[in-house]
Write an enzyme that holds these catalytic residues in place. Structure first.
Site, PDB file in Angstrom:
ATOM      1  N   CYS A 288      30.695  -8.581  -4.284  1.00 25.29           N
ATOM      2  CA  CYS A 288      29.730  -8.599  -3.372  1.00 25.29           C
ATOM      3  C   CYS A 288      28.933  -6.965  -2.089  1.00 25.29           C
ATOM      4  O   CYS A 288      28.954  -6.647  -2.924  1.00 25.29           O
ATOM      5  CB  CYS A 288      30.937  -8.894  -2.362  1.00 25.29           C
ATOM      6  SG  CYS A 288      32.385  -7.859  -2.745  1.00 25.29           S
TER       7      CYS A 288
ATOM      8  N   CYS B   5      30.273  -3.574  -3.933  1.00 23.47           N
ATOM      9  CA  CYS B   5      29.175  -3.750  -4.673  1.00 23.47           C
ATOM     10  C   CYS B   5      28.281  -2.671  -4.694  1.00 23.47           C
ATOM     11  O   CYS B   5      27.903  -1.034  -5.541  1.00 23.47           O
ATOM     12  CB  CYS B   5      29.546  -4.366  -5.475  1.00 23.47           C
ATOM     13  SG  CYS B   5      30.321  -5.461  -6.135  1.00 23.47           S
TER      14      CYS B   5
ATOM     15  N   ASP C   5      -7.631   2.500  16.685  1.00 19.66           N
ATOM     16  CA  ASP C   5      -9.145   3.446  15.965  1.00 19.66           C
ATOM     17  C   ASP C   5     -10.512   2.335  16.839  1.00 19.66           C
ATOM     18  O   ASP C   5      -9.822   1.423  15.790  1.00 19.66           O
ATOM     19  CB  ASP C   5      -9.467   4.499  14.547  1.00 19.66           C
ATOM     20  CG  ASP C   5     -10.890   4.956  15.010  1.00 19.66           C
ATOM     21  OD1 ASP C   5     -10.660   6.499  15.543  1.00 19.66           O
ATOM     22  OD2 ASP C   5     -11.009   4.572  13.300  1.00 19.66           O
TER      23      ASP C   5
ATOM     24  N   ASP D 296      -8.019   3.609   9.191  1.00 16.22           N
ATOM     25  CA  ASP D 296      -8.963   3.214   8.172  1.00 16.22           C
ATOM     26  C   ASP D 296      -7.865   4.006   7.386  1.00 16.22           C
ATOM     27  O   ASP D 296      -8.320   4.147   5.894  1.00 16.22           O
ATOM     28  CB  ASP D 296     -10.496   3.749   8.073  1.00 16.22           C
ATOM     29  CG  ASP D 296     -10.485   5.734   8.174  1.00 16.22           C
ATOM     30  OD1 ASP D 296      -9.193   6.119   8.105  1.00 16.22           O
ATOM     31  OD2 ASP D 296     -11.689   5.677   8.442  1.00 16.22           O
TER      32      ASP D 296
ATOM     33  N   ASP E 170      -8.273   8.339   9.476  1.00 17.52           N
ATOM     34  CA  ASP E 170      -6.851   9.194  10.634  1.00 17.52           C
ATOM     35  C   ASP E 170      -5.143   9.341  10.153  1.00 17.52           C
ATOM     36  O   ASP E 170      -4.099   9.052  10.641  1.00 17.52           O
ATOM     37  CB  ASP E 170      -6.674   7.392  11.456  1.00 17.52           C
ATOM     38  CG  ASP E 170      -7.998   7.025  11.598  1.00 17.52           C
ATOM     39  OD1 ASP E 170      -8.928   8.118  12.653  1.00 17.52           O
ATOM     40  OD2 ASP E 170      -8.888   6.448  11.887  1.00 17.52           O
TER      41      ASP E 170
END
Length: 750
Positions: free
Chosen positions: A20, A23, A436, A635, A639
């Protein structure tokens, strides 16, 4: 960072015995304590844990085993055989669970039916004692065969001083069975009204929980379909040219530098660069772009794409785990294993949940013993057992990872690669998006649109001189001029004294003539009067074309206009972003007039022109200071500072050597619809997670008080442990089914 470096620092372990959500934190804490581990994230839905750091797999497995669980190392990039093996193992486990369920319900259902039809569930005579003793032994057999994994798990957690779902089920069913055996063996020590047996509850709970686990396992299997589809893109063999012969070899045997032939209708086996032939290649399975892409000598091809028409020969540049497809598969799997912040909150709650439930169960039993009606002991046993069973936090643990796995897979199918769960969550909350211009809003491949002569030189001579001047430049505008000259059939002459003037243009000497090509600032610096043609330049700029002045020996000879075409679907995609409430901002290093023209054509009202690459990050920070959650799309290379500073960085990729390692989210196709799709998928995924968490929390918050008996004084209702077991199984199945609804989600392009 290269894919190889990441693979060296990341590994995936399969965990067995995790029952569950509680854990999850125990396993993560155990791994975090291992020297060299930087980060450990467990995916409860997939029962795997992704570990970053320098620790060896043996150390990690030992730490998990000390915490009371079993583990084994997994390949970072699973192949089809590994997935088939996992599917086969899951099918075997599924059938085993169904057999265990059938055995348990085979005992429990008749007992429940007996009770519902009015049969005595008490011990009053010697014959009843013998009959119920036989039933008790049969139930013990059910516990040993069908419920063994619960009791083994509970014992392991007890040995490690922890508790989980197995603890709750073992305590609940064990208490019911022990109490019933006391009733059978020592009825004289109990009041007559307390001589009720609950063997049917023990058998039914074990049967229903196993049924729930089986159904959950079957539903969970669907979440790996995205990985399986990606792996299915890989070719199994390749046709290589070695020593003048064509050989069909296994994909694993292809070496970097091999020449590979691909015929029409075949898959590209590895990444490479075309050396001969022409063809159209369908890259839609990786990029989501439906139109085939023309490939010729010098173009790159990507593993997993489909050669549609001609035969090509290419030189292998990336093989094995270095191919774009292999890196994509690894990234998708890592993202599926990652955890958004909202999921970590659920794990923290779950860590304290089981001990809290055990305390509530004890308090409930004490309340019934001290204040409840007769048989108080029986009521106390029933209420404590019901609280323990109904409170198992299985649904809580499945709520987040199930949705993340499906959502990340769904995004990958649309050509959107999400790095981690945190990016997935943050993308759903973005309020502003910076774009951009070049290569994002526009094609990123400028071309010459106008050559306007202002002197005695003709257009072809102008382009010949301009091409010679730009032959030494790598600027995109220079490429456009060279391509235009080539199309006109003119060859550039060799120049001397070439000099690039940052932000202004270029200059050189040719046969004693001084050549200048650049903007109005350069012309003004060199005393060249361009005022007579200023109106022409403004008209060109208003049409989103960049005017460049070309001067020969100090006299204006021409205006050359270059335009970067706007992508056909940019306007529609930007409209989708704005309709979704995002503030869209465009940045460009181009001049004000060109920026205004492009922004107007695509529906952007806020833009900044003449922005240098180093200033883009400042614009991101400026919007963040205004309280915006900012996404940055570029790109992934030029950038990089802005992408890193943004709340979520989106890299526009091409499907080849994409910026997989430099952005939070990579868009495999060039269309901005991929950006809108990424945000749509992230919002749908987070909505699904919230639905799951709400359902899981409400289930437990509402179920525990009812199980404890708060309705009994008012309505005489006390929940049966059997109903609690069914409800627990149903809650997990509901969460899994709701997460799988995401597989039907389709982001709509408008």
């Amino acid at each position: 960072m290269t894919a190889a470096a990441i693979s060296a620092r990341q590994q995936t372990l399969a965990v067995e015995g995790a029952g569950c959500a509680s854990c999850v934190s125990k396993i993560e804490q155990a791994l975090a304590a291992v020297p060299g581990v930087e980060r450990a994230e467990m995916n409860f839905a997939d029962r795997t844990v992704a570990v970053s750091g320098s620790a060896g797999s043996e150390q990690l497995i030992a730490a998990i085993e000390r915490a009371g669980y079993n583990a084994r190392a997994m390949a970072d990039v699973p192949d089809e055989q590994a997935l088939d093996d996992k599917t086969a193992a899951d099918q075997t486990y599924y059938r085993r669970l169904l057999v265990k369920m059938a055995v348990a319900l085979g005992v429990g259902v008749p007992l429940m039916a007996w009770g519902l039809l009015g049969g005595a569930m008490t011990v009053t005579t010697g014959g009843e004692r013998l009959a119920w003793l036989a039933v008790g032994l049969a139930t013990l057999g059910v516990m040993a065969f069908s419920g063994r994994h619960f009791y083994v798990g509970a014992w392991r957690t007890l040995a490690n001083h922890t508790a989980n779902m197995d603890t709750l089920i073992a305590l609940g069913t064990g208490t019911a069975w022990l109490y019933s055996m006391v009733v059978v063996c020592l009825p004289g020590y109990l009041p007559e009204v307390a001589r009720h047996v609950y063997f049917e509850a023990t058998a039914m709970i074990i049967g229903l929980v196993n049924l729930g686990l089986a159904l959950e396992l079957r539903a969970r299997g669907k979440t790996s379909e995205a990985i399986r589809r990606l792996i299915g893109l890989q070719a199994r063999t390749a046709r290589v040219l070695r020593d003048g012969k064509e050989l069909d070899i296994a994909i694993e045997q292809v070496l970097r530098g091999d020449l590979v032939r691909v015929r029409p209708g075949e898959k590209i086996p590895v990444d490479g660069q075309v050396s001969e032939g022409r063809s159209a290649v369908d890259e839609s399975m990786l990029t989501g772009e439906p139109m085939p892409v023309e490939k010729a000598a010098g173009d790159e091809v990507v593993a997993g794409t489909l050669n549609k028409s001609g035969s090509i020969v290419f030189r292998a540049t990336r093989v094995g785990r270095d191919t774009a497809l292999a890196r994509i598969i690894a990234m998708v799997r890592r993202a599926q294993n990652s955890k958004p912040p909202i999921g970590r909150l659920a794990d923290v709650i779950a860590a304290y949940f089981v001990p809290t439930v055990m305390i509530i169960a004890v308090l409930s039993a004490l309340a019934w013993l001290n204040f409840g009606p007769q048989p108080a002991l029986a009521f106390a046993i029933v209420s404590a057992t019901t609280v323990l069973i109904i409170a198992c936090p299985c649904a809580l643990g499945l709520a987040t990872p199930m949705s993340v796995m499906v959502g990340v897979g769904k995004a990958a199918e649309a050509g959107v690669l999400i790095r981690n769960g945190e990016a997935l969550q943050t993308a759903s909350k973005l309020t502003a998006m910076i774009l951009d211009k070049t290569g994002t809003v526009t094609e990123g491949a400028p071309r010459v649109t106008d050559v306007i002569a202002t002197g005695e030189l003709g257009e072809d001579e102008i382009m010949q001189l301009a091409a010679g001047l730009e032959a030494g430049s790598e600027h995109p505008l220079a490429v456009a001029i060279l391509e235009s000259a080539a199309q006109r059939g003119v060859s550039p002459d060799r120049v001397s004294g070439f000099n690039a003037l940052a932000g202004r243009g270029v200059e050189a000497q040719l046969a004693g003539r001084r050549l200048l090509l650049g903007n109005d600032k350069l012309m003004a610096e060199r005393g060249i009067d361009c005022s007579a043609r200023a109106d022409v330049a403004r008209e060109l700029a208003a049409k989103a074309r960049t005017p460049m002045y070309f001067a020969v020996d100090g006299t204006l000879a021409a205006i050359i206009a270059v335009a970067d075409p706007i992508k056909a679907d940019s306007a529609a995609a930007i409209r989708r972003l704005r309709d979704n409430g995002l503030r869209v901002v465009m940045l460009t290093g181009d001049n004000q007039a060109t920026a205004r023209a492009v922004a107007g054509q695509v529906g952007i009202t806020e833009f900044y022109a003449e922005v240098l690459p180093e200033d883009k990050a400042a614009k991101v920070a400026e919007l963040q200071a205004q309280g915006e959650l900012v996404g940055m799309t570029g790109d992934g290379i030029n950038d990089a500072p802005a992408l890193a500073l943004a709340n979520v960085g989106f890299a526009i990729g091409t499907g080849t050597d994409v910026a997989i390692e430099s952005a939070d989210i990579t868009l495999m196709r060039g269309s901005l619809h991929g950006l809108a799709d990424a945000i749509a998928v992230s919002r749908a995924t987070l909505a699904n997670i919230r639905q799951n968490l709400f359902g899981a929390f409400i289930y437990n918050i509402a179920g525990i008080p009812v199980a404890a008996g708060v309705l009994y004084p008012f309505f005489g209702v006390l929940l049966s442990p059997v109903i609690a077991g069914g409800a627990m199984a149903f809650s997990s199945l509901t969460v899994v089914s709701n997460a799988n609804r995401l597989r039907l989600f389709r982001p709509q392009e408008q």
